[in-house]
Motif scaffolding. Structure first.
Motif, PDB file in Angstrom:
ATOM      1  N   ILE A 128       0.843  -1.189   0.000  1.00  0.00           N
ATOM      2  CA  ILE A 128       0.000   0.000   0.000  1.00  0.00           C
ATOM      3  C   ILE A 128       0.881   1.242   0.000  1.00  0.00           C
ATOM      4  CG2 ILE A 128      -1.866   1.227   1.192  1.00  0.00           C
ATOM      5  CD1 ILE A 128      -2.807  -1.510   0.527  1.00  0.00           C
ATOM      6  N   ASP A 129       0.571   2.191  -0.878  1.00  0.00           N
ATOM      7  CA  ASP A 129       1.310   3.452  -0.877  1.00  0.00           C
ATOM      8  C   ASP A 129       0.937   4.264   0.361  1.00  0.00           C
ATOM      9  OD1 ASP A 129       3.059   5.431  -2.103  1.00  0.00           O
ATOM     10  OD2 ASP A 129       1.248   6.611  -2.408  1.00  0.00           O
ATOM     11  N   GLY A 130       1.930   4.669   1.122  1.00  0.00           N
ATOM     12  CA  GLY A 130       1.673   5.491   2.305  1.00  0.00           C
ATOM     13  C   GLY A 130       1.933   4.725   3.592  1.00  0.00           C
ATOM     14  N   ARG A 131       1.882   5.468   4.687  1.00  0.00           N
ATOM     15  CA  ARG A 131       2.194   4.898   5.999  1.00  0.00           C
ATOM     16  C   ARG A 131       1.022   4.132   6.587  1.00  0.00           C
ATOM     17  NH1 ARG A 131       3.519   9.293   8.173  1.00  0.00           N
ATOM     18  NH2 ARG A 131       5.795   9.134   8.205  1.00  0.00           N
ATOM     19  N   MET A 132      -0.197   4.653   6.386  1.00  0.00           N
ATOM     20  CA  MET A 132      -1.365   4.099   7.073  1.00  0.00           C
ATOM     21  C   MET A 132      -2.081   3.066   6.211  1.00  0.00           C
ATOM     22  SD  MET A 132      -2.973   7.444   8.956  1.00  0.00           S
ATOM     23  CE  MET A 132      -4.159   6.422   9.827  1.00  0.00           C
ATOM     24  N   LEU A 133      -2.413   1.935   6.827  1.00  0.00           N
ATOM     25  CA  LEU A 133      -3.172   0.891   6.147  1.00  0.00           C
ATOM     26  C   LEU A 133      -4.662   1.066   6.446  1.00  0.00           C
ATOM     27  CD1 LEU A 133      -1.003  -2.256   6.965  1.00  0.00           C
ATOM     28  CD2 LEU A 133      -0.911  -0.815   4.925  1.00  0.00           C
ATOM     29  N   PRO A 134      -5.516   0.663   5.506  1.00  0.00           N
ATOM     30  CA  PRO A 134      -6.958   0.674   5.810  1.00  0.00           C
ATOM     31  C   PRO A 134      -7.256  -0.131   7.063  1.00  0.00           C
ATOM     32  CG  PRO A 134      -6.589   0.288   3.470  1.00  0.00           C
ATOM     33  CD  PRO A 134      -5.241   0.253   4.128  1.00  0.00           C
ATOM     34  N   ARG A 135      -8.229   0.343   7.838  1.00  0.00           N
ATOM     35  CA  ARG A 135      -8.559  -0.299   9.117  1.00  0.00           C
ATOM     36  C   ARG A 135      -9.008  -1.747   8.941  1.00  0.00           C
ATOM     37  NH1 ARG A 135     -12.431   4.112  12.157  1.00  0.00           N
ATOM     38  NH2 ARG A 135     -10.907   5.810  12.375  1.00  0.00           N
ATOM     39  N   ASP A 136      -9.779  -1.987   7.886  1.00  0.00           N
ATOM     40  CA  ASP A 136     -10.411  -3.300   7.730  1.00  0.00           C
ATOM     41  C   ASP A 136      -9.671  -4.182   6.735  1.00  0.00           C
ATOM     42  OD1 ASP A 136     -11.050  -1.548   5.747  1.00  0.00           O
ATOM     43  OD2 ASP A 136     -13.177  -2.040   5.650  1.00  0.00           O
ATOM     44  N   MET A 137      -8.331  -4.072   6.701  1.00  0.00           N
ATOM     45  CA  MET A 137      -7.550  -4.958   5.843  1.00  0.00           C
ATOM     46  C   MET A 137      -7.798  -6.404   6.255  1.00  0.00           C
ATOM     47  SD  MET A 137      -5.769  -3.418   3.484  1.00  0.00           S
ATOM     48  CE  MET A 137      -4.599  -4.693   3.061  1.00  0.00           C
ATOM     49  N   ASN A 138      -8.144  -7.238   5.289  1.00  0.00           N
ATOM     50  CA  ASN A 138      -8.413  -8.634   5.599  1.00  0.00           C
ATOM     51  C   ASN A 138      -7.352  -9.553   4.994  1.00  0.00           C
ATOM     52  OD1 ASN A 138      -9.052  -8.235   2.969  1.00  0.00           O
ATOM     53  ND2 ASN A 138     -11.126  -9.094   3.065  1.00  0.00           N
ATOM     54  N   LEU A 139      -6.181  -8.988   4.697  1.00  0.00           N
ATOM     55  CA  LEU A 139      -5.064  -9.791   4.224  1.00  0.00           C
ATOM     56  C   LEU A 139      -3.772  -9.126   4.673  1.00  0.00           C
ATOM     57  CD1 LEU A 139      -4.377  -9.283   0.401  1.00  0.00           C
ATOM     58  CD2 LEU A 139      -5.684  -7.693   1.766  1.00  0.00           C
ATOM     59  N   PRO A 140      -2.682  -9.873   4.735  1.00  0.00           N
ATOM     60  CA  PRO A 140      -1.408  -9.276   5.136  1.00  0.00           C
ATOM     61  C   PRO A 140      -1.019  -8.149   4.181  1.00  0.00           C
ATOM     62  CG  PRO A 140      -1.258 -11.671   5.111  1.00  0.00           C
ATOM     63  CD  PRO A 140      -2.566 -11.314   4.466  1.00  0.00           C
ATOM     64  N   ALA A 141      -0.445  -7.092   4.754  1.00  0.00           N
ATOM     65  CA  ALA A 141      -0.101  -5.930   3.930  1.00  0.00           C
ATOM     66  C   ALA A 141       0.990  -5.123   4.613  1.00  0.00           C
ATOM     67  CB  ALA A 141      -1.336  -5.051   3.702  1.00  0.00           C
ATOM     68  N   GLU A 142       1.647  -4.290   3.822  1.00  0.00           N
ATOM     69  CA  GLU A 142       2.593  -3.329   4.379  1.00  0.00           C
ATOM     70  C   GLU A 142       2.430  -1.992   3.681  1.00  0.00           C
ATOM     71  OE1 GLU A 142       6.892  -3.777   3.302  1.00  0.00           O
ATOM     72  OE2 GLU A 142       6.196  -5.618   2.307  1.00  0.00           O
ATOM     73  N   GLY A 143       2.593  -0.931   4.449  1.00  0.00           N
ATOM     74  CA  GLY A 143       2.556   0.406   3.883  1.00  0.00           C
ATOM     75  C   GLY A 143       3.967   0.870   3.559  1.00  0.00           C
ATOM     76  N   ILE A 144       4.118   1.487   2.408  1.00  0.00           N
ATOM     77  CA  ILE A 144       5.434   1.945   1.959  1.00  0.00           C
ATOM     78  C   ILE A 144       5.341   3.437   1.648  1.00  0.00           C
ATOM     79  CG2 ILE A 144       7.280   1.657   0.270  1.00  0.00           C
ATOM     80  CD1 ILE A 144       6.154  -1.147  -0.293  1.00  0.00           C
ATOM     81  N   ILE A 145       6.049   4.250   2.412  1.00  0.00           N
ATOM     82  CA  ILE A 145       6.070   5.688   2.170  1.00  0.00           C
ATOM     83  C   ILE A 145       6.737   5.945   0.820  1.00  0.00           C
ATOM     84  CG2 ILE A 145       6.955   7.900   2.991  1.00  0.00           C
ATOM     85  CD1 ILE A 145       6.828   6.686   5.837  1.00  0.00           C
ATOM     86  N   LYS A 146       6.094   6.772   0.001  1.00  0.00           N
ATOM     87  CA  LYS A 146       6.546   7.039  -1.364  1.00  0.00           C
ATOM     88  C   LYS A 146       6.662   5.744  -2.167  1.00  0.00           C
ATOM     89  CE  LYS A 146       8.987  11.358  -0.362  1.00  0.00           C
ATOM     90  NZ  LYS A 146       7.937  12.198  -0.920  1.00  0.00           N
ATOM     91  N   GLY A 147       5.730   4.832  -1.898  1.00  0.00           N
ATOM     92  CA  GLY A 147       5.755   3.524  -2.546  1.00  0.00           C
ATOM     93  C   GLY A 147       5.658   3.589  -4.058  1.00  0.00           C
ATOM     94  N   ASP A 148       5.005   4.648  -4.585  1.00  0.00           N
ATOM     95  CA  ASP A 148       4.876   4.738  -6.043  1.00  0.00           C
ATOM     96  C   ASP A 148       6.209   5.048  -6.718  1.00  0.00           C
ATOM     97  OD1 ASP A 148       4.959   7.302  -5.026  1.00  0.00           O
ATOM     98  OD2 ASP A 148       3.037   7.928  -5.862  1.00  0.00           O
ATOM     99  N   THR A 149       7.224   5.432  -5.938  1.00  0.00           N
ATOM    100  CA  THR A 149       8.563   5.649  -6.496  1.00  0.00           C
ATOM    101  C   THR A 149       9.503   4.491  -6.180  1.00  0.00           C
ATOM    102  OG1 THR A 149       9.454   6.796  -4.551  1.00  0.00           O
ATOM    103  CG2 THR A 149       8.278   8.141  -6.166  1.00  0.00           C
ATOM    104  N   LEU A 150       9.019   3.491  -5.414  1.00  0.00           N
ATOM    105  CA  LEU A 150       9.880   2.402  -4.953  1.00  0.00           C
ATOM    106  C   LEU A 150       9.449   1.033  -5.473  1.00  0.00           C
ATOM    107  CD1 LEU A 150      10.248   3.549  -1.230  1.00  0.00           C
ATOM    108  CD2 LEU A 150      11.935   3.807  -3.061  1.00  0.00           C
ATOM    109  N   SER A 151       8.153   0.794  -5.521  1.00  0.00           N
ATOM    110  CA  SER A 151       7.618  -0.512  -5.902  1.00  0.00           C
ATOM    111  C   SER A 151       6.964  -0.438  -7.275  1.00  0.00           C
ATOM    112  CB  SER A 151       6.581  -0.966  -4.862  1.00  0.00           C
ATOM    113  OG  SER A 151       5.679  -1.894  -5.417  1.00  0.00           O
TER     114      SER A 151
END
Length: 201
Positions: free
Chosen positions: A113-136
């Protein structure tokens, strides 16, 4: 530095097979929906030149959009102006992201996920990546898909509500948009919870 596939490879090394990149476009505008995309790339068919959509020319964005439609699992979703006003822009952005994830043809088992904060109701494993659109690469692909699709929405709304310049400002608070807002008043597509619009009502 260009985005690469290292975050995806790290997740694959931990046993995940379908890694979705997720990004949103349209948190800042005064009008229109917020749009999110989820993209699962095929590691053997990653288009060249993926990057944050803001770093790409309109022509390059469109070319990558066309390629991604052919080689990736892509889902686009929106949260409406009404939902933005009711929930707040962050919650509405997360709602659009969850809708995009649910819209993929085959469910992912991990999300970047782009950004620091994940959606509250994530129903699968996830990680937030700051400036993710420039990294992933998966997140940069999602940023391209979301940008093109939201721009199309705003071009359509610009035809229905001429005078606000949405065909060029895409709903952001440009000088011409602010002048039109003062002269013409808000449309049903303006975000009434945003201060410049709220102050005029």
């Amino acid at each position: 530095m260009k985005p690469d596939f290292s975050f995806e490879e790290a997740a694959r090394a931990r046993g995940y097979k379908r890694i979705a990149g997720v990004d949103e476009v349209g948190r800042g505008p005064l009008a229109g929906p917020v749009t999110a995309a989820a993209v699962v790339l095929d590691p053997t068919r990653i288009p060249e030149g993926l990057n944050d959509s803001k770093q790409l020319s309109k022509k390059k964005r469109q070319a990558l959009y066309d390629q991604l439609i052919e080689v990736a699992d892509v889902s686009i979703a929106h949260a409406s102006v009404e939902e933005i006003d009711e929930l707040n822009i962050l919650r509405a952005s997360h709602l659009a992201m969850m809708r995009a994830l649910r819209g993929l043809k085959t469910p992912p088992d991990y999300a970047l996920i782009d950004g620091r904060m994940l959606p509250r109701d994530m129903n699968l494993p996830a990680e937030g990546i700051i400036k993710g659109d420039t990294l992933s690469q998966s997140i940069s692909a999602a940023s391209i898909m979301a940008k093109i699709c939201r721009d199309c929405v705003m071009l359509s709304l610009a035809q229905q509500h001429p005078g606000y310049g949405w065909e060029t400002n895409m709903g952001y608070g440009s000088k011409s948009h602010m002048e039109a807002l003062r002269n013409l008043g808000p449309t049903p597509h303006h975000r009434r919870s945003f201060k410049p619009v709220h102050n005029m009502l």
